[in-house]
Design an enzyme around this catalytic site. Structure first.
Site, PDB file in Angstrom:
ATOM      1  N   THR A 102       0.882  -1.186   0.000  1.00 29.82           N
ATOM      2  CA  THR A 102       0.000   0.000   0.000  1.00 29.82           C
ATOM      3  C   THR A 102       0.911   1.225   0.000  1.00 29.82           C
ATOM      4  OG1 THR A 102      -0.061   0.387   2.400  1.00 29.82           O
ATOM      5  CG2 THR A 102      -1.580  -1.274   1.535  1.00 29.82           C
ATOM      6  N   ASP A 103       0.313   2.421  -0.103  1.00 26.55           N
ATOM      7  CA  ASP A 103       1.132   3.639  -0.075  1.00 26.55           C
ATOM      8  C   ASP A 103       1.864   3.767   1.260  1.00 26.55           C
ATOM      9  OD1 ASP A 103       0.427   4.274  -2.610  1.00 26.55           O
ATOM     10  OD2 ASP A 103      -1.223   5.618  -2.030  1.00 26.55           O
ATOM     11  N   CYS A 104       1.188   3.379   2.356  1.00 26.57           N
ATOM     12  CA  CYS A 104       1.832   3.526   3.666  1.00 26.57           C
ATOM     13  C   CYS A 104       2.617   2.282   4.087  1.00 26.57           C
ATOM     14  CB  CYS A 104       0.802   3.913   4.721  1.00 26.57           C
ATOM     15  SG  CYS A 104      -0.724   2.971   4.651  1.00 26.57           S
ATOM     16  N   TYR A 105       2.338   1.141   3.454  1.00 30.73           N
ATOM     17  CA  TYR A 105       3.079  -0.107   3.728  1.00 30.73           C
ATOM     18  C   TYR A 105       3.533  -0.677   2.389  1.00 30.73           C
ATOM     19  CZ  TYR A 105       1.324   0.044   8.517  1.00 30.73           C
ATOM     20  OH  TYR A 105       1.047   0.413   9.804  1.00 30.73           O
TER      21      TYR A 105
END
Lengths: 402, 136
Positions: free
Chosen positions: A138-141
């Site tokens: 994901t964008d944050c992970y």
């Protein structure tokens, strides 16, 4: 004279508590009588060590740099599938989990040499465990792959959480068919060739407090060689079964869900276990202290193997087909003699529960209390008893016709 | 003096098709009882047998086997219990055909009497913590 848990704890702190095991209380009650024994003894310790399939552990591995979200991905520990459906860094591994490439029962009986229970044992023993994870990113992970060794000492939390342990009595297994069968109750030889049982009997925690008068939610216990707690009644908790005059269930009845810090447990009391033709599991050591608050608790804890009965069930036909039929009722004293007579035949018996380890647990717990390092707890809430109306329902299958 | 011993014989591939054990009877006056026989993946023969007779015949018979190229091990070393791993549950007790496992009535610990063991191997996979090990 009735005692309170607070009074018993004061005696433990002062080094004056009288603590005996559930074996030792039998002789004391016989010799001194129930009333005198109730005055003399403060705590009775119990123990059990056996395969307990509904066991597992959860832990937090810490965040990788860059970050990876394990939740919704796939995670393996030493090739054994772990449950990764929480947030980014939490995992749960169940005792029965298997590697994807384990042949299972493709060649029957399968061996099941390594599974979730073995991963838990190795983790507790301080061995490095190989973690292999795939995530979607994901964008944050952003990360999608992670391969690393993990070790219990580096985990943020490592918690044993068993949703059903310490069964209060259990089926006694036999095989009426003409061929050997391989079950979670061990290898059962054809034509009533042997009988296997799995309970510590007179030492077993819930058989010493049959009506759940002192064991409840929040009770501090011996768990896996360390300290744990009763978290809840276990799944399939079923108090309303036939009982003897002494209130002892003659079928599988109450169960416990237990929890504790895995980091202070030891591999001696959490042993990865393989049941031929059945699967992998974990043998767990549990000991529960029972405060002697009244004469009634002496009567319960002084129960002997002669007074505890279980049902012999045919695992070739009645058990798999969920039939309630039983072959016989026998006592644990008969089972422990090594031979029982069933259907006119003398049948050799074997145990899956280690009685000598149960004795060891009861003695360890006794020593902890005598040393003043283990205090008793009042339950936050009782376990549901017979009056609760709880029953253990079978699955009501409803066909899906769409 | 009469003796009866349980031994493991390993036959290298070149000996597998030769009558060897029968000569123990014919030429050395020995009796044998085959407890287990198999051919391994490397086409070697493996036989577990109980050999009995007079001590001097026994010694001569063993000498004959050795000079023929058969490797001999005594049986009691072959099935071992890993004492660290054994939890003394008792699952092995009724699985063992010659009753080599016995529960001590006082301690409830499982005693392994390797004199009675015939190395059939049934306990190996039936042992839940996998404490029984076979070493051939």
């Amino acid at each position: 004279m009735a005692k309170t848990i607070g009074e018993i704890n004061e005696k433990i702190k002062a080094g004056k508590a009288v603590v005996v095991t559930a074996e030792e209380i039998i002789g004391i009650a016989r010799q001194d009588g129930m009333k005198a024994a109730a005055e003399k003894v403060d705590v009775v310790t119990t123990g059990t060590f056996a395969p307990m399939c509904s066991s597992g552990a959860y832990f937090n591995i810490g965040h990788a740099k860059p970050r990876i979200k394990l939740g919704g991905g796939r995670v393996y520990l030493n090739d054994v599938l772990a449950y990764a459906a929480f947030a980014a860094a939490d995992l749960f591994i169940g005792a029965n989990a298997l590697p994807d490439d384990d042949p299972r029962n493709r060649v029957h009986p399968g061996e099941f040499n390594y599974g979730g229970g073995h991963v838990i044992e190795e983790l507790v023993a301080g061995k490095d465990i190989r973690l292999s994870a795939m995530a979607y990113g994901t964008d944050c992970y952003p990360r999608k792959r992670l391969e690393t060794w993990i070790n219990i000492k580096d985990l943020n939390e490592a918690v044993l959480f068993n949703i059903r342990n310490a069964y209060q009595n259990y089926n006694i297994a036999a095989n009426l068919s003409g061929k050997t069968i391989y079950t979670y109750m061990g290898v059962l030889k054809a034509n009533l060739g042997n009988i296997n049982y799995c309970s510590a009997g007179q030492l077993s925690p819930l058989l010493n407090d049959p009506c759940y008068k002192t064991i409840g939610i929040g009770t501090r216990i011996f768990l896996g060689g360390g300290v744990g707690y009763v978290a809840w009644q276990g799944t399939q908790h079923n108090p309303d079964v036939p009982r003897t005059e002494g209130s002892v269930p003659t079928r599988g009845a109450g169960t416990l869900a237990v929890i504790g810090d895995l980091k202070q447990m030891t591999a001696r009391w959490l042993v990865g276990t393989s049941m031929l033709g059945y699967g992998c599991t974990l043998s767990v050591g549990i000991g529960v202290p029972i405060p002697i608050l009244s004469e009634e608790m002496v009567r319960y804890t002084a129960v002997t193997d002669e007074e505890i009965f279980g049902a012999v069930v045919d695992y070739s036909e009645a058990y798999p087909n969920l039939k309630p039929d039983i072959i016989a009722e026998v006592s644990y004293a008969q089972l422990k003699s090594g031979l029982v007579t069933v259907q006119g035949k003398e049948v050799p018996t074997a145990s899956l529960s280690s009685y000598s380890r149960a004795v060891e647990i009861a003695n360890d717990l006794k020593q902890w209390i005598l040393n003043g390092q283990f205090l008793l707890t009042s339950p936050v809430s009782p376990l549901p008893g017979v009056e609760s109306g709880i029953t253990f329902k079978p699955l009501k299958e409803r066909p899906i016709n769409d | 003096m009469a003796v009866a011993k349980r031994i493991v014989l390993r036959f290298p591939q070149r000996l597998v098709d030769r009558p060897i054990v029968s000569r123990l009877v014919r030429d050395y006056n020995l009796d044998f009882n085959i407890l287990k026989a198999s051919v391994t993946q490397d086409d070697e023969g493996l036989m577990v047998l109980e050999l009995s007779g007079q001590q001097n015949d026994y010694d001569r018979g063993i000498g004959y086997l050795t000079t023929s190229g058969v490797q001999i091990q005594s049986l009691s070393q072959d099935v071992l219990r890993n004492e660290e791993r054994c939890t003394h549950c008792g699952a092995c007790v009724t699985v063992c055909p010659p009753h080599a496992f016995e529960v001590d009535p006082v301690t409830r610990k499982v005693l392994f009497n390797d004199e009675k063991c015939v190395a059939c191997g049934l306990c190996i996979k039936a042992c839940p913590p996998r404490a029984m090990e076979v070493h051939f």
